[in-house]
Enzyme design. Structure first.
Site, mmCIF file in Angstrom:
data_model
loop_
_atom_site.group_PDB
_atom_site.id
_atom_site.type_symbol
_atom_site.label_atom_id
_atom_site.label_comp_id
_atom_site.label_asym_id
_atom_site.label_seq_id
_atom_site.Cartn_x
_atom_site.Cartn_y
_atom_site.Cartn_z
ATOM 1 C CD GLU A 273 -8.784 -4.967 2.909
ATOM 2 O OE1 GLU A 273 -9.182 -6.074 3.307
ATOM 3 O OE2 GLU A 273 -8.470 -4.040 3.688
ATOM 4 C CB SER B 72 -0.932 0.009 1.208
ATOM 5 O OG SER B 72 -0.174 0.064 2.402
ATOM 6 C CG HIS B 73 2.099 3.548 2.314
ATOM 7 N ND1 HIS B 73 1.093 2.878 2.959
ATOM 8 C CD2 HIS B 73 1.719 4.856 2.292
ATOM 9 C CE1 HIS B 73 0.170 3.734 3.330
ATOM 10 N NE2 HIS B 73 0.517 4.933 2.947
#
Lengths: 345, 345
Positions: free
Chosen positions: A188, A47-48
């Site tokens: 998600e 996610s990063h």
């Protein structure tokens, strides 16, 4: 067949930094954002990781972040360190304010860093670790985009409002948690949509405010907070402390300001730092030893500490480099060669 | 037929205070504990109402609290106010430390009160409201007894570890939440047992660490945190900040210390205070006005703010007195007449 090449953390950081400089960021901005993204990739925290480079550059190309901003710091005789990101990314603002925050936490026992006027891009665990690296405990929070309905409500108002906490562990990686206060990340829901799978119950509402397990309907509606009314209350607290109190945008205002969730959001952040040694000066035992007894008791019964997966990935990356797919390396090379021209809005 | 009598808040407070004095508490201890219990009854908050008087007296009779302790305060040039309850109840310690906490929050922007060596008896919402009454925001937390397994674990380790937050609302009751970080209170499991009803899924584990919906098995096993691993992480944070960091007992140590959950627990507490006006001194809008916009947006979509039910009960009590059943009044009279002799261990 997918092949992979190992890249050292330092080399990856330099490459990302060069991409951002090519994209028009100043060295201050490029370096600070690159360090967060390289750390994300190092920890296999997708996610990063590097896939976020494009989103950062898209925000630059859209003119929604000042790519050469120099953050400025204001301190006074309070325990509050105020950093104005001056419309740049949050990462250089955090780096600028950190020494003053740590100094005040040691002096006063606890202190706060307020970041204003930033385009927020960071993993809060990264910031929590900046504090634990200095022997401090920390709590970081910020609003995001209004995509979450308060429990009992029907419409997006709260953000996914992340909350992160860190506690230093001498000689080993810190205790760190970092999670969205929504029941799931927006990504998600998108993954369920692509896979054609229904959502679990209690994840989302449709545009009319009715519960739905249909990903499309959820994306047009609202997500729900984690843990029912308790998570909703914590998320609201984050809007109060890290938006209303610090005079920066709420999740609602951040979404209204940009009108899209596809660019990095513009708002503020609040980071609290605690110095366990100053707290312990009262004289009742070593706080770090006492904390280790808690961690041992958790691990001894087979439960995990948060972030363990990240630390395992980190150990591997430190020993063998970060394994990048050929497609990822090609993506990085394209961005490095073409800068903002490689970005479509 | 149950009949009820209305009693004014002031009269009920005096009566509870007299009961505690008869039970051997000093005026300092009796007054402070009575104020919390009267407020609980006023707000129809049964978990901290008059039924708790007996439990407080039982802890006195068992010799597990110093009923005439005078709390002592230590301040220095940090933002930490340290109050030693000297083995008395927590309530007089909170009252003693409050002015210094508020003074420091105004001066430094944020401050902490550490309470050590107390028998903890209080609703944290009551303490959050003491801060909001002074125009401050506050966050209060403490461990309790080890009755909750960490997510992924099998055995009781964490407490029900309550977390409360308050934000002042000029001209109306504050925004206050106060909840256990366990999925349910232990009392709720007991209620299911008495009613012969199975527990919802995800509430509890049996003594072998397997999920159970059987109340008896749950009482012999462990409760689970709210919100899965996120609630578990927050509960662990409370053990770290409000036990390890402040040099006081963890939930595990508190249970080992007394060996029972039927007496009020002995441990510490951490209260953080924030002064929104000092934070806003940077100059970006009135934090209270900005917060009202958030509350309006919540209410406008039909969601509730936490504590609304308490405030409705409070309004009624202020207008018409607190309605007590005849049996409750008889209970109070018996305690007043007989003191600790009315208490069986």
């Amino acid at each position: 067949m997918t092949t992979r090449q190992s890249v050292s953390i330092a080399d990856l950081t330099r490459k990302i930094e060069a991409i951002f400089i090519k994209g028009g960021l100043s060295e201050t901005q490029a370096g600070a954002v690159a360090r967060v993204i390289a750390a994300g990739e190092r920890d296999a925290c997708a996610s990063h990781g590097i896939y976020r480079i494009e989103g950062c550059l898209r925000t630059v190309k859209a003119g929604k972040v000042a790519p050469r901003a120099e953050p400025t710091i204001k301190t006074d005789d309070t325990a509050i360190v105020r950093v104005d990101a001056n419309d740049g990314f949050s990462c250089p603002a955090v780096e600028l304010g950190l020494p003053a925050l740590a100094e005040r936490a040691r002096k006063f026992g606890l202190a706060a860093m307020v970041i204003n006027n930033c385009t927020h891009f960071s993993a809060l665990w990264y910031e929590a670790e900046l504090l634990t690296d200095m022997g401090l405990a920390g709590l970081a929070m910020c609003p995001s985009y209004a995509t979450v309905a308060p429990t009992g409500g029907t419409k997006p108002l709260l953000g996914t409002n992340p909350l992160a906490f860190g506690w230093p562990r001498p000689g080993q990686p810190p205790y760190v948690f970092d999670f969205a206060t929504s029941v799931a990340a927006r990504g998600e829901i998108e993954l369920h949509r692509r896979a054609g799978k229904p959502l679990p119950q209690d994840w989302a509402l449709d545009a009319e405010g009715n519960p739905t397990t249909e990903p499309e309907a959820a994306l047009a509606g609202a997500m729900l907070p984690f843990g029912g009314h308790k998570g909703s209350a914590i998320s609201t607290m984050i809007e109060l402390l890290a938006a209303a109190m610090i005079g920066d945008m709420t999740s609602r205002e951040a979404l209204d300001h940009l009108g899209t969730t596809t660019l990095a959001p513009h708002h503020g952040e609040l980071i609290l730092a605690f110095d366990p040694e100053t707290f312990a000066r009262g004289g009742s035992g070593n706080p770090f030893d006492r904390a280790e007894a808690i961690f041992s008791a958790i691990l001894d019964q087979g439960a995990r500490l948060p972030s363990q997966r990240r630390y395992q990935a980190r150990d591997k990356a430190l020993a063998h480099g970060i394994p990048l797919k050929d497609a990822d390396i090609a993506m990085l090379d394209t961005l490095l060669a073409n800068g903002l021209d490689a970005i479509s809005l």
